[in-house]
Design an enzyme around this catalytic site. Structure first.
Site, mmCIF file in Angstrom:
data_model
loop_
_atom_site.group_PDB
_atom_site.id
_atom_site.type_symbol
_atom_site.label_atom_id
_atom_site.label_comp_id
_atom_site.label_asym_id
_atom_site.label_seq_id
_atom_site.Cartn_x
_atom_site.Cartn_y
_atom_site.Cartn_z
ATOM 1 N N HIS A 248 0.855 -1.197 0.000
ATOM 2 C CA HIS A 248 0.000 0.000 0.000
ATOM 3 C C HIS A 248 0.884 1.238 0.000
ATOM 4 O O HIS A 248 2.111 1.129 0.112
ATOM 5 C CB HIS A 248 -0.915 0.005 1.234
ATOM 6 C CG HIS A 248 -0.191 0.088 2.539
ATOM 7 N ND1 HIS A 248 0.185 -1.025 3.255
ATOM 8 C CD2 HIS A 248 0.263 1.154 3.258
ATOM 9 C CE1 HIS A 248 0.817 -0.650 4.351
ATOM 10 N NE2 HIS A 248 0.898 0.673 4.385
ATOM 11 N N HIS B 100 -6.150 -1.724 4.225
ATOM 12 C CA HIS B 100 -6.012 -0.546 3.348
ATOM 13 C C HIS B 100 -5.165 -0.905 2.134
ATOM 14 O O HIS B 100 -4.266 -1.751 2.205
ATOM 15 C CB HIS B 100 -5.448 0.674 4.077
ATOM 16 C CG HIS B 100 -4.072 0.527 4.662
ATOM 17 N ND1 HIS B 100 -3.497 -0.667 4.998
ATOM 18 C CD2 HIS B 100 -3.141 1.456 4.973
ATOM 19 C CE1 HIS B 100 -2.288 -0.480 5.487
ATOM 20 N NE2 HIS B 100 -2.039 0.807 5.480
ATOM 21 N N HIS C 282 4.749 7.334 2.531
ATOM 22 C CA HIS C 282 5.539 6.100 2.450
ATOM 23 C C HIS C 282 4.935 5.111 1.474
ATOM 24 O O HIS C 282 3.755 5.162 1.156
ATOM 25 C CB HIS C 282 5.701 5.446 3.827
ATOM 26 C CG HIS C 282 4.452 4.824 4.395
ATOM 27 N ND1 HIS C 282 3.614 5.475 5.262
ATOM 28 C CD2 HIS C 282 3.895 3.592 4.233
ATOM 29 C CE1 HIS C 282 2.620 4.677 5.616
ATOM 30 N NE2 HIS C 282 2.762 3.533 5.007
ATOM 31 N N HIS D 15 0.492 -1.194 14.478
ATOM 32 C CA HIS D 15 -0.471 -0.106 14.324
ATOM 33 C C HIS D 15 -1.774 -0.455 15.041
ATOM 34 O O HIS D 15 -2.234 -1.603 14.981
ATOM 35 C CB HIS D 15 -0.832 0.089 12.845
ATOM 36 C CG HIS D 15 0.251 0.661 12.002
ATOM 37 N ND1 HIS D 15 0.832 1.880 12.248
ATOM 38 C CD2 HIS D 15 0.851 0.193 10.886
ATOM 39 C CE1 HIS D 15 1.723 2.139 11.318
ATOM 40 N NE2 HIS D 15 1.778 1.131 10.489
ATOM 41 N N TYR E 75 9.103 1.390 10.276
ATOM 42 C CA TYR E 75 9.298 2.517 9.358
ATOM 43 C C TYR E 75 10.766 2.882 9.298
ATOM 44 O O TYR E 75 11.424 3.005 10.339
ATOM 45 C CB TYR E 75 8.500 3.749 9.808
ATOM 46 C CG TYR E 75 7.037 3.634 9.515
ATOM 47 C CD1 TYR E 75 6.555 3.849 8.235
ATOM 48 C CD2 TYR E 75 6.140 3.318 10.517
ATOM 49 C CE1 TYR E 75 5.213 3.734 7.957
ATOM 50 C CE2 TYR E 75 4.785 3.204 10.249
ATOM 51 C CZ TYR E 75 4.330 3.414 8.965
ATOM 52 O OH TYR E 75 3.009 3.293 8.699
HETATM 53 FE FE LIG Z 1 1.651 1.921 5.883
#
Ligand SMILES: [Fe+2]
Length: 310
Positions: A155, A202, A217, A249, A258
């Site tokens: 994503h 998502h 990102h 998350h 990240y």
């Molecule tokens: Fe993400």
């Protein structure tokens, strides 16, 4: 729901400041498979378990960020239907002939309300995942899965000032579902919106920014949390700048790391998350639980998440 219409994120084209350093990051360290260097010097990569020729394109430039992203649709008829829907919605659509983008069929190109350039395409040359399609087995030969053991692109998150308009377009024209939304607890304004065209939590998300056309990102899918720990070890080994080490998350429930490429573009490795169906209710988070929404293992928001974009 049979999955038709818009299928998935198929391509992200990003700008890098130094191609040699970028190739070391995405190729040598992350382990993406380089499939082409075109005559303009752009470098193309795929992940091992993707059949299409590439999912990531790097272009050397004076500034980092994203040139465009593209979603793959089910077939050419779908592309024709979506062009009609886009025009009826009031979006200007440009035609790009087959072959203009390497290994790609014809495309539709248009601007989102947030100022990002998006493409839709139905065809891209398929080169397979090395397993074949008859009695394929479960894993490729030694050496095909390298680096971070990335299965596929997953994503992206983009930033801009009109994220509600983006969400409306994706829902009304592309038939995405809004899976989750983060709002300011006082003003109720949208801070980020998550939408899906699949059973994933998502396929793309939008984060509010004062400026249009910002890149937050691109995320790559790992098979398991043990692969996430392995990727974290390599991130440390190669001294890759980390923003958030292994965490989960609240939004999407995905496990995440990240980190940044040498040009400052943010990358994520992601695994897990719940299964979304079209009748799954939209989940709403607000800033009274901002830390838990973002990172549920330490319930701590990182300010850089809203301020560092390319
Ligand atoms: Fe993400």
């Amino acid at each position: 729901m049979a999955l038709r219409g818009v299928l998935r994120l198929g391509e992200v084209s990003i700008r890098v400041l130094d191609m040699k350093a970028a190739r070391q990051h995405y190729g040598t360290h992350m382990g993406l498979i380089e499939t082409l260097v075109d005559e303009e010097g752009k470098v193309y990569y795929k992940c091992w378990d993707e059949h299409d020729h590439h999912c990531l394109v790097l272009r050397e430039a004076d500034s980092a960020g994203m040139d465009h992203f593209a979603f793959k649709v089910f077939d050419d008829q779908t592309l024709t239907e979506l062009e009609g829907k886009l025009r009826a919605y009031g979006i200007e659509v440009e035609h790009i002939a087959a072959g203009v983008y390497p290994k790609s069929g014809r495309r539709l190109k248009f601007l989102l309300p947030t100022g990002h350039t998006m493409h839709l395409y139905a065809e891209k040359e398929q080169i397979g995942n090395t397993l074949g399609t008859r009695n394929p087995g479960v894993m490729p030969d030694e050496g095909v899965i390298r680096g971070f053991r990335i299965n596929r692109i997953d994503h992206l998150l983009i930033g801009g000032d009109k994220i509600d308009e983006n969400a409306k377009l994706f829902q009304e024209v592309f038939e995405f579902d809004m899976t989750e939304r983060l709002e300011d607890v006082d003003t109720k304004a949208s801070l980020s919106i998550f939408v899906s065209c699949s059973t994933k939590p998502h396929d793309i998300a939008f984060v509010v920014q004062p400026e249009p056309n910002r890149f937050h990102h691109v995320s790559f899918l790992l098979e398991s949390v043990s692969d996430l720990v392995h990727a974290g070890d390599l991130i440390g080994k190669y001294r890759i700048p980390v923003e958030v080490n292994s965490n989960r998350h609240g939004i999407t429930r995905g496990a995440t790391i990240y980190f940044f490429d040498p040009s400052g573009n943010r990358n994520e490795v992601f695994t897990g998350g719940y299964v979304h169906y079209p009748d799954t209710p939209t989940l709403t988070w607000d800033t009274s639980e901002l830390g838990a929404a973002a990172f549920s293992q330490d319930n701590t928001f990182r300010d850089s998440f809203f301020t560092v974009l390319t």
